[in-house]
Motif scaffolding. Structure first.
Motif, PDB file in Angstrom:
ATOM      1  N   THR A 476      52.374 -48.873  85.480  1.00 38.98           N
ATOM      2  CA  THR A 476      52.232 -47.488  85.950  1.00 38.98           C
ATOM      3  C   THR A 476      53.453 -47.029  86.726  1.00 38.98           C
ATOM      4  O   THR A 476      53.785 -45.845  86.706  1.00 38.98           O
ATOM      5  N   TYR A 477      54.128 -47.927  87.397  1.00 35.93           N
ATOM      6  CA  TYR A 477      55.229 -47.592  88.278  1.00 35.93           C
ATOM      7  C   TYR A 477      56.501 -48.301  87.813  1.00 35.93           C
ATOM      8  O   TYR A 477      56.459 -49.291  87.088  1.00 35.93           O
ATOM      9  N   ILE A 478      57.634 -47.764  88.260  1.00 33.10           N
ATOM     10  CA  ILE A 478      58.931 -48.389  87.997  1.00 33.10           C
ATOM     11  C   ILE A 478      59.515 -48.812  89.338  1.00 33.10           C
ATOM     12  O   ILE A 478      59.584 -48.001  90.274  1.00 33.10           O
ATOM     13  N   PHE A 479      59.938 -50.077  89.441  1.00 30.11           N
ATOM     14  CA  PHE A 479      60.440 -50.627  90.688  1.00 30.11           C
ATOM     15  C   PHE A 479      61.939 -50.853  90.551  1.00 30.11           C
ATOM     16  O   PHE A 479      62.388 -51.639  89.712  1.00 30.11           O
ATOM     17  N   HIS A 480      62.721 -50.143  91.343  1.00 27.36           N
ATOM     18  CA  HIS A 480      64.175 -50.214  91.271  1.00 27.36           C
ATOM     19  C   HIS A 480      64.702 -51.323  92.175  1.00 27.36           C
ATOM     20  O   HIS A 480      64.074 -51.710  93.170  1.00 27.36           O
ATOM     21  N   ASP A 481      65.920 -51.787  91.810  1.00 25.52           N
ATOM     22  CA  ASP A 481      66.504 -52.907  92.544  1.00 25.52           C
ATOM     23  C   ASP A 481      66.742 -52.581  94.009  1.00 25.52           C
ATOM     24  O   ASP A 481      66.739 -53.470  94.853  1.00 25.52           O
ATOM     25  N   ASN A 482      66.984 -51.336  94.330  1.00 28.78           N
ATOM     26  CA  ASN A 482      67.269 -50.968  95.716  1.00 28.78           C
ATOM     27  C   ASN A 482      66.007 -50.735  96.530  1.00 28.78           C
ATOM     28  O   ASN A 482      66.068 -50.253  97.656  1.00 28.78           O
ATOM     29  N   GLY A 483      64.827 -51.062  95.965  1.00 28.81           N
ATOM     30  CA  GLY A 483      63.570 -50.917  96.694  1.00 28.81           C
ATOM     31  C   GLY A 483      62.839 -49.631  96.417  1.00 28.81           C
ATOM     32  O   GLY A 483      61.699 -49.453  96.861  1.00 28.81           O
ATOM     33  N   THR A 484      63.449 -48.703  95.677  1.00 29.88           N
ATOM     34  CA  THR A 484      62.814 -47.418  95.410  1.00 29.88           C
ATOM     35  C   THR A 484      61.655 -47.591  94.451  1.00 29.88           C
ATOM     36  O   THR A 484      61.761 -48.300  93.443  1.00 29.88           O
ATOM     37  N   LEU A 485      60.531 -46.917  94.765  1.00 32.57           N
ATOM     38  CA  LEU A 485      59.379 -46.872  93.881  1.00 32.57           C
ATOM     39  C   LEU A 485      59.438 -45.562  93.105  1.00 32.57           C
ATOM     40  O   LEU A 485      59.484 -44.476  93.691  1.00 32.57           O
ATOM     41  N   GLU A 486      59.392 -45.665  91.790  1.00 31.04           N
ATOM     42  CA  GLU A 486      59.425 -44.464  90.941  1.00 31.04           C
ATOM     43  C   GLU A 486      58.078 -44.282  90.274  1.00 31.04           C
ATOM     44  O   GLU A 486      57.552 -45.201  89.644  1.00 31.04           O
ATOM     45  N   ILE A 487      57.538 -43.069  90.449  1.00 34.94           N
ATOM     46  CA  ILE A 487      56.330 -42.672  89.713  1.00 34.94           C
ATOM     47  C   ILE A 487      56.819 -41.798  88.557  1.00 34.94           C
ATOM     48  O   ILE A 487      57.245 -40.658  88.784  1.00 34.94           O
ATOM     49  N   PRO A 488      56.807 -42.293  87.324  1.00 31.45           N
ATOM     50  CA  PRO A 488      57.456 -41.556  86.227  1.00 31.45           C
ATOM     51  C   PRO A 488      56.885 -40.160  86.016  1.00 31.45           C
ATOM     52  O   PRO A 488      57.629 -39.214  85.796  1.00 31.45           O
ATOM     53  N   VAL A 489      55.565 -40.041  86.069  1.00 33.27           N
ATOM     54  CA  VAL A 489      54.923 -38.738  85.866  1.00 33.27           C
ATOM     55  C   VAL A 489      53.916 -38.553  86.984  1.00 33.27           C
ATOM     56  O   VAL A 489      52.803 -39.088  86.932  1.00 33.27           O
ATOM     57  N   ALA A 490      54.297 -37.826  87.991  1.00 29.53           N
ATOM     58  CA  ALA A 490      53.426 -37.644  89.155  1.00 29.53           C
ATOM     59  C   ALA A 490      52.297 -36.677  88.822  1.00 29.53           C
ATOM     60  O   ALA A 490      52.532 -35.620  88.235  1.00 29.53           O
ATOM     61  N   GLN A 491      51.070 -37.089  89.198  1.00 28.16           N
ATOM     62  CA  GLN A 491      49.898 -36.246  89.015  1.00 28.16           C
ATOM     63  C   GLN A 491      49.302 -35.930  90.385  1.00 28.16           C
ATOM     64  O   GLN A 491      49.747 -36.447  91.407  1.00 28.16           O
ATOM     65  N   LYS A 492      48.265 -35.073  90.368  1.00 34.15           N
ATOM     66  CA  LYS A 492      47.672 -34.698  91.647  1.00 34.15           C
ATOM     67  C   LYS A 492      47.126 -35.910  92.389  1.00 34.15           C
ATOM     68  O   LYS A 492      47.198 -35.983  93.610  1.00 34.15           O
ATOM     69  N   ASP A 493      46.572 -36.887  91.621  1.00 37.77           N
ATOM     70  CA  ASP A 493      46.029 -38.055  92.300  1.00 37.77           C
ATOM     71  C   ASP A 493      47.128 -39.016  92.765  1.00 37.77           C
ATOM     72  O   ASP A 493      46.829 -40.051  93.367  1.00 37.77           O
ATOM     73  N   SER A 494      48.390 -38.681  92.480  1.00 35.96           N
ATOM     74  CA  SER A 494      49.490 -39.503  92.987  1.00 35.96           C
ATOM     75  C   SER A 494      49.787 -39.211  94.453  1.00 35.96           C
ATOM     76  O   SER A 494      50.526 -39.957  95.107  1.00 35.96           O
ATOM     77  N   ALA A 495      49.259 -38.108  94.967  1.00 39.79           N
ATOM     78  CA  ALA A 495      49.518 -37.753  96.361  1.00 39.79           C
ATOM     79  C   ALA A 495      48.895 -38.785  97.292  1.00 39.79           C
ATOM     80  O   ALA A 495      47.876 -39.400  96.982  1.00 39.79           O
TER      81      ALA A 495
END
Length: 1167
Positions: A476-495
């Motif tokens: 569901t999520y993408i985890f970057h090497d620098n520690g950043t969490l990426e939500i590829p497609v943010a939805q209302k329940d992502s808040a």
């Protein structure tokens, strides 16, 4: 496109969440915080090849970071550069940047050389690239005396430029003494070396100011060569020749270029006619996306060349006389370029690691290592490291292993130098991102939640969401090497609140971030493509919907720039309005809606159109006797393509000032061959047409007069028709002056009888349109022809037409006339036609005169106006519709020709049979009593026969509006009134009444009435118990009267609002028999229904749409029940006005009581 998410605000009330996410952190992603001990890192330096302006101070940049802060030193040409000994050189504070002040004293040439910066602290030393300092140069042209160049037309010519060598090389261009660029073309062009090449010269190439200019951009100076004078001599003849290359010379050449540069190959040829150039690659295709042509295809450019672009390229110069080819062998070399550059390495004591340095080039570069700026072979030994070619292996490092390593990759075309430190630290995790950041992101966009961290050993990172969650998964999520969490497609329940946790063996750290999801900004109504005529008005609409918590701004652009500062442009809410549109407004208009998080736009094109401008420069060529060629130049089409050209002409000899249509030609043509007529003085004009309309006419062409000739056409519309029985009138449509083809136009009129052997009789008349032949027999066919002639000769033989001399009235009446009566309203008439000779004209048809002479039922004769029916053509029978039943008719028949009617036939008499009667004139019900009603009526206005009887049907209606049994009574035809007895008291009855003849029953009329209340029984009850004197009865009656009054008021209000009363709802359940067709077999009727709910009112209905009561109408509307204010009772208890309503043509029967109705009667009325 990824949306950049900016931090919005900080918050310190955070719910921490124990959800876990694990991420393997790559070392290269770590940035060592500046508060920790670390070796130097070069952050900024001047370019390797640094060309300076000698008029300005020299600044050689060298910036670095490290802990402790590094110190800086420089070398020049490989030896230490002692800046303290040179007063013109200083180093900026807290920096390694050198500033050499040469603007006051000193020369830039004194500081040419190769410089290198070293940044050093206790952990190691980093070095910069070798920076080569060279001052720019813009030397003057050497003085030379240039002789005028004399050359013959058609020969080739090369004007040399040969600019002085500068640093960097100058940009070359050719201009005249007025600083205007010299025009270049496929014939004349500038080569890559700056020379000006002429494939062949023309007389217009003669000039004295061919000037080559060299622009040195670095110093912003322009140098110019002495002007070159060229004189081209014209010759009567010159020899064409095949192509020959001016550059490059020979059949083959070689070109070497470095990787990633632009490969430019050039071929310029001379020849007559001017050759064209074509490029190909042997054993391959030119790269489509990276290939371009300049200098009229004489130069081939390939961008970002690589080793794969090496090969043989062929240019071909070609003209009609031949071709020449040249092959250029291209070799692509490469300075070193990185495959894997070494990266900083942070290790904790005892860990292992590697530094990798891999590069490529052509030829293959050599890799060498340095440590702290010293070749690694000369550096002190370190047992923790091992060198293996392009890799250094570290094992069991200690704090003393910290150093800066340099990797150098070099070949003959250049070098690469990279610094990478090894820093040995033992640090617990720390989070570098600011705590409690708030992020906002648009729905369906990616969200990037930062959690930059550092630690040694390298920490692991886990992400949590909410208060009681689980590990966030990678699906569901993408985890970057620098520690950043990426939500590829943010939805209302992502808040929500997210927590990152980092750990190593020395400790743990965590941080909360907060995410808000916003609705996207959308353009729900896009501006639309508009086509508007010049001078008009246009409005573009752009409606935007956005998240209510964000502020949106709407901006309008024209061609991606700002709107003109013009009062014609106005913005009204979401509309852009442009008034008085001009050609400059033709553009693309874009509405841009943006918030702090997103931006959307929509565009529409405004196409300003108008009628075309008129054509111009009309020219007549190929002048022949009967044709001419007209050419013109079209005017501006004003953004609407020209579809047609209309050619008009004026005949100033016959019709001056009047323009006639000649022909239309397609909008793609600008010439037309025009057919001409003799003896016309022509002038022409042209009109352009597009979808908007017609242009103004062009200027008039010159005049052209054609020679005279005999007429080509004869008069049209020739007719021979007699106006009297003894003449023949010959008429025709005269030729127009344009068609006369010459002077002296006349007409030769000829005629003879069609069925005789007579010779043609002819007469020549002037330019008229009629000739009358007298003394002809009546209605005889003639052959007629009219021929045009003028002073030159006769027109072709004319067409012969058939005419007739004058008509006379027919002499004979039709015979054997007889009538067949089909039914009571239709009869069929037959007759024998008259002999053709007796018609004495063109047969138009037969005419029947018929009229009614008496009424069969009353036997009294009266005159009726005659009616006429005409039957065209040679008919022998006809139908007479619309006759009246039971009537006595007479008729006669006459033949009709163009002159008029012939004599009438003998009158024929016929009678129509009986028909069904109309409805009785009226039906009134008078003198109602307890058990009887009196009916009065008048016979039908149209009995259509002899009345045989009347039929009366009636039935009671109870309090629930249900119909009782139907009673059927036959009444003699001579009666006009009837008393019905033995009826029920206080009962409503409905009556259906119609007349009959032997042909059947006629239309019915309906009526309703009510018998009176039995007041005697009520009085008897009053005498037995004098209840009316009791107080409780009086109170009860008052209460009842008050309730009735309230009910009437409520009903009145509901009636005004269009509602239905309860009584009405009950009545809707019944069907009114008066609107049902009476069955022919048994005369019965359908169910009772309220007439107000009928669709179209049928015959017999008594309530029209305006609620008035008319004869033959029903009055069942319960709306009238509610009008108790106007309703009254008769003395016998029947309703007046409330139920039956008032008649439209006659007053209600019976005596109306002026007394107020009693409560008992009122109650009975509503039962």
């Amino acid at each position: 496109m990824r949306l950049k998410i900016m931090p919005l605000k900080k918050s310190f009330s955070v719910h921490r969440v124990p959800l876990i996410l694990f991420l393997c952190q790559v070392m290269s992603a770590l940035e060592v915080p500046l508060d920790l001990v670390q070796p130097p890192t070069i952050t900024r330096q001047s370019p390797k090849d640094y060309i300076i302006d000698p008029r300005e101070n020299i600044e050689i940049q060298c910036e670095a970071k490290g802990k402790p802060p590094p110190s800086f030193s420089w070398t020049r040409n490989g030896t230490h550069f002692d800046i303290d000994k040179d007063p013109l050189v200083k180093m900026l504070p807290n920096s390694g940047t050198l500033v050499i002040s040469i603007t006051i004293e000193g020369k830039a040439e004194s500081y040419e050389g190769v410089y290198q910066c070293t940044a050093r602290n206790e952990r190691g030393a980093a070095i910069s690239n070798n920076i080569v300092i060279r001052p720019s140069r813009s030397p003057l042209w050497t003085k030379e005396k240039l002789e005028q160049i004399t050359i013959l037309k058609g020969q080739s010519l090369v004007l040399p430029c040969r600019p002085p060598l500068g640093l960097p090389p100058p940009i070359i261009f050719w201009m005249d003494n007025s600083f205007q660029r010299l025009p270049q073309s496929e014939r004349v062009s500038q080569g890559l070396n700056g020379d000006l090449y002429f494939s062949n010269v023309l007389p217009e190439d003669t000039r004295e100011d061919y000037v080559c200019y060299a622009r040195f951009n670095h110093t912003q100076t322009i140098q110019q060569k002495q002007p070159i004078s060229v004189k081209v001599h014209s010759t009567k003849s010159y020899i064409e020749r095949p192509p020959k290359l001016l550059t490059p010379e020979g059949r083959t050449s070689h070109k070497e270029e470095l990787r990633e540069n632009v490969l430019s190959l050039e071929c310029i040829a001379e020849g007559l006619p001017t050759p064209s150039i074509n490029w190909t690659k042997e054993d391959g295709e030119l790269p489509i996306n990276r290939t371009s042509y300049t200098n009229f295809r004489k130069t081939l450019n390939i961008n970002h060349v690589s080793e794969a672009d090496s090969g043989k390229y062929k240019c071909t110069a070609r003209n009609p006389l031949g071709f020449v080819e040249h092959t250029i062998s291209v070799t692509v070399k490469a300075a070193p370029y990185w495959i894997t550059a070494p990266k900083n390495l942070v290790l904790s004591p005892g860990e292992d690691g590697t530094l990798i340095c891999r590069a490529n080039g052509n030829p293959k570069p050599k890799i060498s290592w340095l440590t702290n700026g010293v070749p690694i072979e000369m550096a002190p030994d370190d047992p923790s490291r091992k060198i293996d070619g392009d890799t250094i292996l570290f094992s069991d490092v200690q704090e003393s292993s910290s150093a800066v390593y340099q990797c150098n990759a070099s070949n003959e075309y250049g070098y690469l130098l990279a610094n990478a430190f090894v820093n040995v630290l033992a640090e617990p995790p720390r989070i570098l991102t600011e705590a409690n950041l708030h992020y906002q992101v648009i729905t369906d966009r990616p969200a990037m939640l930062d959690c930059a961290f550092f630690g040694s050993p390298i920490p692991t990172i886990k992400w949590f969401k909410g208060t009681k969650g689980s590990v966030l998964q990678e699906n569901t999520y993408i985890f970057h090497d620098n520690g950043t969490l990426e939500i590829p497609v943010a939805q209302k329940d992502s808040a929500g609140t997210y927590t990152c946790v980092v750990r190593n063996k020395l400790g743990m750290a965590k941080n909360d971030v907060h995410l808000e999801i916003k609705e996207p900004t959308r353009i729900i109504k896009h501006p639309e493509y508009k086509v508007v005529q010049r001078g008009g008005k246009v409005s573009f609409e752009c409606k935007v919907k956005h998240d209510p918590t964000l502020i949106a701004t709407l901006t309008w652009l024209k061609d991606n720039g700002e709107l003109p500062n013009d009062g014609r442009f106005s913005i009204d809410n979401d509309h852009l309005v442009i008034m008085n549109i001009s050609d400059e407004d033709d553009a693309t208009y874009t509405c841009v809606a943006n918030t702090s998080l997103d931006i959307v736009s929509a565009s529409a094109v405004l196409r300003v159109v108008d009628r075309p401008n008129p054509p111009f420069d009309l020219e007549l060529t190929s002048l022949l006797e009967r044709s001419v060629q007209l050419s013109w130049i079209p005017g501006d089409e004003n953004n609407s393509p020209i579809t047609d050209f209309i050619i008009e002409y004026e005949d100033s000899l016959h019709e001056p000032g009047i323009w006639h249509h000649h022909s239309d030609v397609p909008g793609t043509q600008t010439t037309a061959e025009l057919k001409l007529s003799p003896y016309v003085k022509y002038s022409f004009r042209v009109i352009a047409v597009n979808s908007i309309g017609r242009s103004l006419p062009s200027e008039v062409s010159e005049y052209y007069m054609t020679k005279a000739a005999e007429p080509e056409e004869n008069p049209t519309a020739v007719e021979g028709i007699g106006s009297e029985p003894d003449n023949l009138v010959i008429t025709w449509q005269p030729l127009k002056g344009f068609d006369s083809n010459g002077p002296g136009l006349q007409y030769k009129v000829s005629w003879r009888q069609k069925d005789g052997d007579d010779e043609w009789t002819s007469v020549v008349v002037a330019n008229v349109s009629k000739y009358i032949v007298s003394g002809t027999p009546t209605f005889v066919p003639y052959l007629v022809k009219v021929q045009a002639l003028n002073d030159v000769g006769f027109a072709p033989e004319p067409v012969i037409i058939i005419g007739h001399s004058g008509e006379d009235l027919p002499m004979v009446a039709p015979s054997n006339v007889h009538v067949n009566v089909v039914n009571s309203t239709l009869a069929e008439v037959h007759w024998e036609p008259v002999p053709p000779k007796s018609i004495r004209g063109h047969l138009k048809g037969y005419r029947i005169y018929y009229w009614k002479v008496k009424n069969s039922s009353k036997r009294n004769k009266r005159h009726v106006e005659k009616k006429i029916l005409t039957f065209n053509g040679n008919k022998t029978h006809g139908m007479l519709p619309g006759l009246e039943p039971f009537s006595h008719y007479m008729l006669n028949v006459r033949v009709v020709n163009g002159k008029g009617e012939g004599p009438a036939s003998v009158d024929q008499v016929f009678n129509t049979p009986e028909g069904v009667p109309s409805a009785p004139l009226f039906l009134k019900i008078v003198n109602p009593t307890l058990d009887s009603l009196t009916l009065e009526w008048d016979p039908p206005s149209h009995p259509n026969g002899i009345l045989t009887a009347y039929t009366l049907k009636f039935q009671p209606i109870n309090s629930t509006h249900e119909l009782g049994p139907l009673v059927d009574i036959k009444i003699p035809a001579n009666m006009t009134s009837l008393i019905l007895r033995n009826l029920s008291y206080s009962t409503r009855y409905k009556f259906y009444f119609y007349a009959q003849t032997s042909a059947g029953s006629g239309s019915q009329i309906t009526e309703e009435a009510v018998t009176t209340v039995d007041e005697g029984k009520m009085a008897m009850a009053s005498r037995q118990v004098d209840i009316a004197t009791q107080g409780w009865f009086i109170g009860l009656m008052c209460a009842v009267a008050l309730l009735i009054l309230i009910l009437l008021i409520v009903c009145f209000i509901r009636r005004n609002k269009g509602g239905k009363y309860p009584v009405k709802e009950k009545e809707d359940a019944h069907a009114d028999p008066e609107i049902q067709p009476m069955k022919e077999d048994d005369g019965t009727f359908g169910e009772y229904s309220d007439a107000e709910d009928h669709k179209p009112s049928k015959k017999g209905s008594r309530t029209p749409s305006d609620r008035t009561v008319k004869k033959e109408d029903s009055d069942d509307s319960l709306v009238d029940y509610g009008e108790g204010v106007n309703g009254q009772f008769n003395e016998d208890g029947s309703f007046i006005g409330q139920y039956s309503g008032k008649k439209e043509k006659e007053p209600a029967e019976g005596n109306e009581s002026s007394e107020a109705p009693s409560p008992v009667n009122a109650m009975n009325s509503f039962v």
